[in-house]
Enzyme design. Structure first.
Site: not given
Ligand SMILES: [Zn+2]
Length: 380
Positions: A67-68, A165
């Site tokens: 994800h990162e 996000d």
């Molecule tokens: Zn994120």
């Protein structure tokens, strides 16, 4: 974040983990090994449950990293410098040293992470559906759990409040609509505050009403979210003030200069009477030549000090920064190093030295900015 241990450099991005990651991994492995797996597939040995549980927790950490990394790689591809990724108790964070240049880039960087989580979630659920005949039942349960956890992660991260996000997506949209980056930032931070309060409230209700300790987790996440949103909100005006500041406003005018044609020995006697450690060096006709520090002078061997000129040992451009008084402070901030002799910016007006900006001047400016005010050009 302090106390992180390095986890390598996948795709060239520095990744570190905070010790609290170990706590979350242990909790997840325990959740899988002690309750989820035995309930779904009874009758297996503790070793099987724990091995699958620990593997599940490790794969979860890897999907968090994916994800990162998605945030980081999209940012880098669009020319935004990425410092590093840190994994910690509430997930991960990607630190970027570059500014996001446009709402489009901000949007792409923000959605990349949840998109990766959605894809990972779909892939794990798919594997859980396709593999049952080929692998042990506990693995299928772990895969299904990984699938749902990644989907929840994606949805949670899309909640519309900074620093989540979803908050960044909201910020990019408002930025695009209004053309005002600061206003978008403030709006996303404000909605992060509200979201944090709502989550913490829901957690409290869950804890007190239903006696569920999962509520405590939600309170923690809500508190963290509200806290970060407020910190971001507070930093907003300071950043705005900083963005307007020009070198001419913050410089120290008419600093003590080192005559470049002097010998080191002759200048040292003059420097002994000043409180400065670093001096702008000027030529005979007043033109700025470079910067010299006492440390640089001390490196000249004693017997050479009467024959070496200051100009010969000073740091010259481009190693030392020279700029006009109308140049924004923020453009030199990232380029001033902490190396002695290179940490003085020479402000040049009409070919002559008008002043210098030292680390002390920059610190004073930052402090004034946090206090909500602006350094003014000194009157002499
Ligand atoms: Zn994120």
């Amino acid at each position: 974040m302090q106390a992180t241990f390095p986890l390598g450099r996948p795709a060239g991005v520095r990744v570190g983990a905070h010790w609290s990651v170990l706590l979350i991994m242990a909790l997840l492995a325990e959740l899988l090994a002690q309750s989820l797996l035995p309930e779904a597939v009874p009758g297996q040995s503790a070793l099987v449950y724990w091995a699958t549980g620990i593997a599940g927790a490790v794969v979860f950490l890897a999907s968090l990293l994916a994800h990162e990394l998605s945030h980081a790689l999209v940012a880098r591809r669009r020319g935004v410098a990425v410092d590093r990724i840190t994994l910690w108790l509430f997930g991960g964070s990607t630190e970027m040293s570059g500014e996001l240049p446009s709402p489009g880039t901000a949007f792409a960087v923000a959605v990349a992470g949840p998109l990766a989580s959605l894809l990972a979630g779909g892939a794990f659920l798919g594997l859980g559906l396709l593999l049952p005949a080929a692998v042990p039942a506990v693995v299928v349960v772990a895969l299904t759990w990984l699938g749902w956890t990644n989907l929840v992660l994606a949805v949670f991260n899309l909640l519309p409040g900074a620093p989540l996000d979803g908050g960044r997506v909201l910020q990019a949209i408002i930025w695009k609509l209004t053309g005002d980056k600061r206003r978008a930032q403030a709006a996303a931070a404000r909605s992060g505050s509200v979201l944090g309060l709502l989550l913490a409230g829901a957690g409290l209700v869950e804890l007190l009403w239903f006696g569920s300790f999962a509520g405590l987790w939600l309170v923690g996440i809500g508190w963290f979210l509200g806290f970060s949103a407020r910190a971001e909100f507070a930093a907003g005006p300071a950043r705005e003030v900083l963005g307007r500041i020009r070198l001419g406003q913050v410089m120290t005018p008419h600093p003590v200069t080192a005559p470049g044609w002097f010998t080191v020995q002759a200048f040292v006697e003059q420097a002994a009477a000043c409180r400065q450690r670093t001096f702008p060096v000027v030529s005979f006709d007043g033109r700025p030549v470079g910067v010299v520090s006492l440390a640089a002078l001390a490196r000249v061997p004693e017997q050479a000090r009467t024959s070496t000129r200051v100009e010969d040992v000073c740091v010259k451009p481009p190693l030392c920064l020279v700029a006009g008084p109308d140049v924004p402070l923020t453009t030199v901030l990232s380029r001033t190093g902490a190396r002695p002799g290179q940490d003085l910016v020479l402000v040049v007006e009409n070919g002559v030295l008008a002043g210098v900006v030292s680390p002390g001047d920059i610190a004073r400016t930052l402090e004034l900015a946090v206090l909500g005010t602006e350094a003014r050009r000194p009157t002499v």
